[in-house]
Scaffold this active site. Structure first.
Site, PDB file in Angstrom:
ATOM      1  CE  LYS A 102      -4.890  21.349   5.652  1.00 28.42           C
ATOM      2  NZ  LYS A 102      -5.506  22.697   5.585  1.00 28.42           N
ATOM      3  NE  ARG A 124      -3.091  29.350  -0.960  1.00 30.95           N
ATOM      4  CZ  ARG A 124      -3.637  28.262  -0.414  1.00 30.95           C
ATOM      5  NH1 ARG A 124      -2.908  27.454   0.317  1.00 30.95           N
ATOM      6  NH2 ARG A 124      -4.899  28.006  -0.608  1.00 30.95           N
ATOM      7  NE  ARG A 140      -5.101  26.520  -3.961  1.00 28.95           N
ATOM      8  CZ  ARG A 140      -4.994  25.738  -2.888  1.00 28.95           C
ATOM      9  NH1 ARG A 140      -3.804  25.427  -2.405  1.00 28.95           N
ATOM     10  NH2 ARG A 140      -6.055  25.254  -2.295  1.00 28.95           N
ATOM     11  NE  ARG A 160     -10.275  26.297  -0.221  1.00 28.07           N
ATOM     12  CZ  ARG A 160      -9.115  26.967  -0.240  1.00 28.07           C
ATOM     13  NH1 ARG A 160      -9.050  28.164  -0.810  1.00 28.07           N
ATOM     14  NH2 ARG A 160      -8.045  26.442   0.303  1.00 28.07           N
ATOM     15  NE  ARG A 165     -10.148  19.100   2.067  1.00 24.89           N
ATOM     16  CZ  ARG A 165      -8.978  19.633   1.742  1.00 24.89           C
ATOM     17  NH1 ARG A 165      -7.902  18.907   1.668  1.00 24.89           N
ATOM     18  NH2 ARG A 165      -8.910  20.912   1.509  1.00 24.89           N
TER      19      ARG A 165
HETATM   20  P1  AP5 Z   1      -0.860  26.925   3.414  1.00 24.26           P
HETATM   21  O1  AP5 Z   1       0.340  26.316   4.026  1.00 24.26           O
HETATM   22  O2  AP5 Z   1      -1.053  26.800   1.947  1.00 24.26           O
HETATM   23  O3  AP5 Z   1      -2.170  26.434   4.179  1.00 24.26           O
HETATM   24  P2  AP5 Z   1      -2.965  25.063   4.008  1.00 24.26           P
HETATM   25  O4  AP5 Z   1      -3.533  24.721   5.336  1.00 24.26           O
HETATM   26  O5  AP5 Z   1      -2.122  24.038   3.336  1.00 24.26           O
HETATM   27  O6  AP5 Z   1      -4.112  25.602   3.064  1.00 24.26           O
HETATM   28  P3  AP5 Z   1      -4.739  25.026   1.724  1.00 24.26           P
HETATM   29  O7  AP5 Z   1      -5.650  26.099   1.178  1.00 24.26           O
HETATM   30  O8  AP5 Z   1      -3.689  24.540   0.761  1.00 24.26           O
HETATM   31  O9  AP5 Z   1      -5.534  23.870   2.252  1.00 24.26           O
HETATM   32  P4  AP5 Z   1      -6.756  23.257   1.699  1.00 24.26           P
HETATM   33  O10 AP5 Z   1      -6.819  22.114   2.607  1.00 24.26           O
HETATM   34  O11 AP5 Z   1      -7.980  24.051   1.584  1.00 24.26           O
HETATM   35  O12 AP5 Z   1      -6.370  23.038   0.147  1.00 24.26           O
HETATM   36  P5  AP5 Z   1      -5.956  21.731  -0.643  1.00 24.26           P
HETATM   37  O13 AP5 Z   1      -4.948  22.105  -1.626  1.00 24.26           O
HETATM   38  O14 AP5 Z   1      -5.683  20.601   0.293  1.00 24.26           O
HETATM   39  O15 AP5 Z   1      -0.872  28.481   3.832  1.00 24.26           O
HETATM   40  C1  AP5 Z   1      -1.862  29.375   3.352  1.00 24.26           C
HETATM   41  C2  AP5 Z   1      -1.248  30.787   3.187  1.00 24.26           C
HETATM   42  O16 AP5 Z   1      -0.869  31.281   4.484  1.00 24.26           O
HETATM   43  C3  AP5 Z   1       0.014  30.839   2.337  1.00 24.26           C
HETATM   44  O17 AP5 Z   1       0.058  32.037   1.629  1.00 24.26           O
HETATM   45  C4  AP5 Z   1       1.157  30.799   3.353  1.00 24.26           C
HETATM   46  O18 AP5 Z   1       2.267  31.465   2.834  1.00 24.26           O
HETATM   47  C5  AP5 Z   1       0.534  31.528   4.537  1.00 24.26           C
HETATM   48  N1  AP5 Z   1       0.981  31.032   5.832  1.00 24.26           N
HETATM   49  C6  AP5 Z   1       1.142  29.731   6.197  1.00 24.26           C
HETATM   50  N2  AP5 Z   1       1.531  29.646   7.485  1.00 24.26           N
HETATM   51  C7  AP5 Z   1       1.598  30.914   7.933  1.00 24.26           C
HETATM   52  C8  AP5 Z   1       1.912  31.495   9.198  1.00 24.26           C
HETATM   53  N3  AP5 Z   1       2.246  30.729  10.243  1.00 24.26           N
HETATM   54  N4  AP5 Z   1       1.859  32.835   9.323  1.00 24.26           N
HETATM   55  C9  AP5 Z   1       1.509  33.616   8.267  1.00 24.26           C
HETATM   56  N5  AP5 Z   1       1.212  33.124   7.039  1.00 24.26           N
HETATM   57  C10 AP5 Z   1       1.245  31.798   6.883  1.00 24.26           C
HETATM   58  O19 AP5 Z   1      -7.332  21.354  -1.363  1.00 24.26           O
HETATM   59  C11 AP5 Z   1      -7.845  22.130  -2.421  1.00 24.26           C
HETATM   60  C12 AP5 Z   1      -9.101  21.470  -2.962  1.00 24.26           C
HETATM   61  O20 AP5 Z   1      -8.789  20.155  -3.481  1.00 24.26           O
HETATM   62  C13 AP5 Z   1     -10.222  21.212  -1.947  1.00 24.26           C
HETATM   63  O21 AP5 Z   1     -11.048  22.349  -1.754  1.00 24.26           O
HETATM   64  C14 AP5 Z   1     -10.966  20.039  -2.600  1.00 24.26           C
HETATM   65  O22 AP5 Z   1     -11.794  20.481  -3.645  1.00 24.26           O
HETATM   66  C15 AP5 Z   1      -9.836  19.215  -3.205  1.00 24.26           C
HETATM   67  N6  AP5 Z   1      -9.329  18.209  -2.252  1.00 24.26           N
HETATM   68  C16 AP5 Z   1      -8.080  18.122  -1.732  1.00 24.26           C
HETATM   69  N7  AP5 Z   1      -7.980  17.074  -0.888  1.00 24.26           N
HETATM   70  C17 AP5 Z   1      -9.204  16.500  -0.870  1.00 24.26           C
HETATM   71  C18 AP5 Z   1      -9.726  15.382  -0.155  1.00 24.26           C
HETATM   72  N8  AP5 Z   1      -8.982  14.671   0.712  1.00 24.26           N
HETATM   73  N9  AP5 Z   1     -11.036  15.060  -0.354  1.00 24.26           N
HETATM   74  C19 AP5 Z   1     -11.805  15.747  -1.248  1.00 24.26           C
HETATM   75  N10 AP5 Z   1     -11.358  16.822  -1.931  1.00 24.26           N
HETATM   76  C20 AP5 Z   1     -10.067  17.200  -1.751  1.00 24.26           C
END
Ligand code: AP5
Length: 214
Positions: free
Chosen positions: A13, A127, A161, A172, A88
């Site tokens: 995403k 990552r 991270r 997660r 979420r």
């Molecule tokens: P990446 O693009 O980072 O994937 P992502 O879907 O954004 O994954 P995240 O881990 O960032 O999502 P998340 O939703 O768990 O974390 P967030 O920061 O929102 O890609 C991942 C990896 O794959 C990278 O290395 C990339 O290079 C690689 N990649 C990407 N596309 C690829 C492809 N096509 N082919 C190969 N490789 C690829 O949330 C973190 C924490 O914050 C949560 O756990 C929670 O505690 C808190 N939080 C955030 N938002 C909320 C909310 N709305 N409510 C409550 N808590 C929240």
């Protein structure tokens, strides 16, 4: 255009939101990034959120809804924006509809990033992120990393991270199934959900995304 990117952790995403932001000029509103910024700044909100994030649990709804509500009222969101990692939970999705209604706006499209769980673990555990320039790398997927950019910049600081450690990734994913998967149902009922195959190479995923978001 108000877009929501929905999908399991690691489905790409953030990667795709960054690409679309560059092309369309709609800001990427990532609650994960906002919370990590608050942690780096040592803000009270960030330190409270860290306790949840380090374990892979969700930060309370009231906290993230407040963050997003403030952000979407900013002038740069007038033309449109991409919500990455929000909503979420179903209460967050309902709150978002409420906030947007007050502004006479609505969610236009929800893009669901569909992919296999085993691949998610590989993506997350490999990552690496630069805390200085914000660039994201992967230890395995060669063409996708820009590691040389960070290696050439002595100020860059590439880290894993804390929530990308194996035991936290597992939690997660469980949290995702329990709390976030129902959000897809919420949007399906109101006919706003479209899926893309997120397991393809980044440029192929981006093309699918552009075909949806015309
Ligand atoms: P990446 O693009 O980072 O994937 P992502 O879907 O954004 O994954 P995240 O881990 O960032 O999502 P998340 O939703 O768990 O974390 P967030 O920061 O929102 O890609 C991942 C990896 O794959 C990278 O290395 C990339 O290079 C690689 N990649 C990407 N596309 C690829 C492809 N096509 N082919 C190969 N490789 C690829 O949330 C973190 C924490 O914050 C949560 O756990 C929670 O505690 C808190 N939080 C955030 N938002 C909320 C909310 N709305 N409510 C409550 N808590 C929240």
């Amino acid at each position: 255009m108000i877009l929501v990117f929905l999908g399991p952790p690691g489905s790409g995403k953030g990667t795709q939101a960054k690409k679309l932001t560059t092309e369309k000029n709609w800001p990427q509103l990532s609650t994960g990034d906002m919370l990590r910024t608050a942690i780096s700044a040592g803000a009270h909100l960030g330190l409270e959120a860290k306790k949840f994030m380090d374990l892979g649990n969700l930060v309370p709804d009231s906290v993230v809804i407040g963050l997003i509500e403030d952000r979407i009222r900013s002038p740069d969101c007038i033309e449109g924006f991409i919500l990455d990692g929000f909503p979420r939970t179903v209460p967050q999705a309902e709150a978002l509809d409420g906030v947007l209604l007050k502004l006479s706006r609505k969610v236009d499209q929800v893009v669901f990033f569909e992919m296999d769980e085993k691949e998610l673990v590989t993506r997350l555990s490999g990552r690496r992120t630069c805390t200085v320039c914000g660039k994201m790398f992967h230890v395995t997927f060669g063409p996708f990393h820009n590691q040389e950019v960070c290696e050439q910049n002595p100020l860059c600081n590439v880290i894993q991270r804390s929530d990308d450690l194996p035991e936290v990734i597992q939690n997660r994913l469980e949290v995702y199934h329990r709390s976030t998967a129902p959000v897809a149902e919420f949007y399906k009922k109101t006919n706003r959900l479209k899926s893309i195959n997120a397991a393809e190479k980044p440029e192929v995923v981006f093309q699918s995304l552009k075909n949806l978001v015309k």
